[in-house]
Scaffold this active site. Sequence first.
Site, PDB file in Angstrom:
ATOM      1  N   HIS B  32       8.740 -27.499  12.347  1.00 28.41           N
ATOM      2  CA  HIS B  32       7.879 -28.332  13.196  1.00 28.41           C
ATOM      3  C   HIS B  32       8.332 -29.781  13.141  1.00 28.41           C
ATOM      4  O   HIS B  32       9.223 -30.130  12.372  1.00 28.41           O
ATOM      5  CB  HIS B  32       6.431 -28.206  12.731  1.00 28.41           C
ATOM      6  CG  HIS B  32       5.844 -26.875  13.048  1.00 28.41           C
ATOM      7  ND1 HIS B  32       4.918 -26.268  12.236  1.00 28.41           N
ATOM      8  CD2 HIS B  32       6.073 -26.023  14.055  1.00 28.41           C
ATOM      9  CE1 HIS B  32       4.596 -25.103  12.756  1.00 28.41           C
ATOM     10  NE2 HIS B  32       5.277 -24.931  13.862  1.00 28.41           N
ATOM     11  N   THR B  33       7.669 -30.608  13.966  1.00 26.12           N
ATOM     12  CA  THR B  33       8.011 -32.029  14.035  1.00 26.12           C
ATOM     13  C   THR B  33       7.998 -32.666  12.642  1.00 26.12           C
ATOM     14  O   THR B  33       7.010 -32.552  11.914  1.00 26.12           O
ATOM     15  CB  THR B  33       7.003 -32.764  14.924  1.00 26.12           C
ATOM     16  OG1 THR B  33       6.757 -31.973  16.074  1.00 26.12           O
ATOM     17  CG2 THR B  33       7.536 -34.116  15.341  1.00 26.12           C
ATOM     18  N   GLN B  34       9.094 -33.308  12.280  1.00 29.53           N
ATOM     19  CA  GLN B  34       9.162 -34.006  10.994  1.00 29.53           C
ATOM     20  C   GLN B  34       8.948 -35.498  11.160  1.00 29.53           C
ATOM     21  O   GLN B  34       8.613 -36.196  10.218  1.00 29.53           O
ATOM     22  CB  GLN B  34      10.531 -33.777  10.351  1.00 29.53           C
ATOM     23  CG  GLN B  34      10.876 -32.324  10.152  1.00 29.53           C
ATOM     24  CD  GLN B  34      10.047 -31.686   9.057  1.00 29.53           C
ATOM     25  OE1 GLN B  34       9.980 -32.190   7.950  1.00 29.53           O
ATOM     26  NE2 GLN B  34       9.384 -30.585   9.380  1.00 29.53           N
TER      27      GLN B  34
END
Lengths: 294, 260
Positions: B32-34
């Site tokens: 997922h978005t980091q």
Amino acid sequence: MVSPLADTSIGTGYDLSNSVFSPDGRNFQVEYAVKAVENGGTAVGIRCKDGVVLALEKLVTSRLLKAGANKRISTIDRNIGVVSSGLLPDGRHFVSRARDEAASWRSMYKAPIPSSALANRMGSYVQAYTLYSSVRPFGVTAIVAGWDSEAELPVDGQVGAGPKVGSGGKKEGQKHGGPFLYMIEPSGLYWGYYGAATGKGRQIAKSELEKLNLADGELSLEEGVKEAARIIYVAHDDNKDKEFELEMTWISSLSGPTKGRHEEVPKELREEAEKLAKKSLDDDEDEEEEKMEE
Amino acid sequence: MNHLPQAWGRPRDDVYGAYDHSHFQTSGPIQHTQSPIVTGTSVVAAKFKDGVVIAADNLASYGSLARFTDVKRLRKFNDQVVVGFGGDVSDMQYLDRLLNSLDIRENYSSSETALNAKNLHTYLAKVMYKRRSDFNPLWNHLLIAGLDGEDKPFLASADLLGTTFTSPTLATGFGAHLAQPILRRTLPDDASVEDVDQETAVKLVKEAMKVLFYRDARSMDRYSIAVITKTGVELHEDEKLENQSWQFAEQIRGYGTQVN
């Protein structure tokens, strides 16, 4: 023995299953669905110069129902409304599907569904219900009204304007959007109309609509509201149905009263339109009496 | 080469040793978005006795690059709610569409009461919390400004962790450090809201935007500002910071041109 139905093709067995043709090329189940529509309260749509009006003769089925509640004209997307005549649950399913179509169009294209595309998709959906023996056709005829924005709409979720120069396939001075009106029948057939009517009083309503010369595109939205109210009153049959409520919605241009949105006609305007409708009915009766006396 | 297709096109085992199959994986674990990519900086808001003022500049940065300069980060939901977005711009666009669909569904039937700012804040906070609990946060810090169910000024925040907060003045991002103390000088507590009129609040927020432009390298002098009162939303999307004075810059020591 001669069957009482001998002179018709009804009762020959070809009307018992959906999707089956009779030898002379008819689908009886669809025709019976049309009969269901012919028993519903009159619904009218008028495409005006600067908007669209929908009106419905909502027959009061019980005194225990709250007046003004249980609305029958539905909003599909911000700019589109639907009124239907016939079996009410079928109408609700139609509306539910139309809302799903509008939402899925938005998630796919990030823009509102054009009225023509919605009518097309709903036409296909209704038609699919004439094809299988496991289902029955829709017992409704639906009138779809929409105002497609005349302004250049941003893409849903757009936050900036993008480059001011460069290609974009835009034509200078091109006209977009405007009022749209479609009617979808149980067969799945749909046409675009200047004025549309369905339900019990459709014959009278249609002949009244024809008198309005809607093709000229001169009728204003506010006149349209008054005409729609009058037509519902004219088409109402006092002998068969005692009471009804007039339900009306409209969609104007962006510069008009609803700013391109599908909304209920404000109470004041509706009541004024009803007053005028009743008055014109009374005047007609007086004229007829005078003629009789002569 | 041998007859086994899985060996074709690979380094020979007898020459290079056994093949490391971890190089051959086409899919790894879901990631997922980091971190956010294109971002908007601070959103600043303050209550006053009749409503709320909210402002955010029109810049979307790509790292330190000022990538988009006409980005509208204040979104009018209806006549009594404005949402201000800080953080990732694509997540903001997702939320914009989500709010669009919510608004459409909400208006299927014409109801007497529209969703107010308090309702919307509850909703958005739950969306944010749901997403962080999925380990897939929406990388935003939102300010929800408007009126509550009693037509009183309402201002609250919801962030990427699902944290909610409310205060007479709020600011996200850099503004939480720089603007908030300035705003608090005028609006230290709930009671002080009654003493502040619209003009004072607008001036205060504009001053905060100016200070942020002075000190925040990811900010811009073009901004949007909205005032929400009972009479509706007044939204301006192309304002310019006025009466800037950079004289203080000469006094700066320790970084920039004057290192000592």
